[in-house]
Every structure is written in C-alpha cells, then in structure tokens.
Scaffold this motif. Structure first.
Motif, short mmCIF file in Angstrom:
data_model
loop_
_atom_site.label_atom_id
_atom_site.label_comp_id
_atom_site.label_asym_id
_atom_site.label_seq_id
_atom_site.Cartn_x
_atom_site.Cartn_y
_atom_site.Cartn_z
N GLU A 1 21.54 38.53 77.23
CA GLU A 1 22.76 37.65 77.20
C GLU A 1 23.82 38.35 76.35
O GLU A 1 24.93 38.17 76.76
N GLU A 2 23.49 39.36 75.15
CA GLU A 2 24.26 40.43 74.83
C GLU A 2 24.78 41.01 75.01
O GLU A 2 25.70 42.09 74.98
N TYR A 3 24.02 41.84 76.23
CA TYR A 3 24.90 42.88 77.31
C TYR A 3 25.80 42.09 79.07
O TYR A 3 25.83 42.59 79.80
N ASP B 1 30.17 37.92 77.73
CA ASP B 1 30.09 37.98 75.76
C ASP B 1 30.96 38.26 74.85
O ASP B 1 31.70 39.61 75.43
N TRP C 1 31.43 40.01 72.19
CA TRP C 1 30.92 41.74 71.83
C TRP C 1 32.09 42.81 72.87
O TRP C 1 32.29 43.03 72.82
#
Length: 52
Positions: free
Chosen positions: A35-37, A41, A43
């Motif tokens: 999910e972070e990539y 996202d 970020w």
C-alpha cells in the motif's frame, strides 16, 4: 508508466523507485506493505509528483 502519469507522478522516476525498493519489501509475508508504494499514497505523491 500510465498509472504514474494518471496520478501526476514523474513517469520515469516512479517506476525506477519501485524497481529499487520493492526488492527489499517482504510483501509475501506482509502484503499490506505494498500500500505504501501505490501511486496514490500520500508519501509517494509528495516524493514523485510531476511538477509540470
């Protein structure tokens, strides 16, 4: 490339980031780490935003 463009990310820098970093992610044991990539996202958006 098209997903990066659709999310207003640098179309060459974002895939390069993925290829370099996904090798270190243990997503088989922890699929939630992916999910972070994803291009939407927050970020990733702040790090790889296309400023054109």
């Amino acid at each position: 490339m098209e997903t990066a463009r659709a999310n207003n990310l640098e179309p060459y820098t974002y895939p390069e980031f993925l290829f370099k970093n996904l090798l270190r992610v243990q997503f088989e044991a922890h699929p939630e780490f992916l999910e972070e990539y994803l291009p939407w996202d927050s970020w990733v958006q702040t790090s790889y935003k296309n400023n054109r």
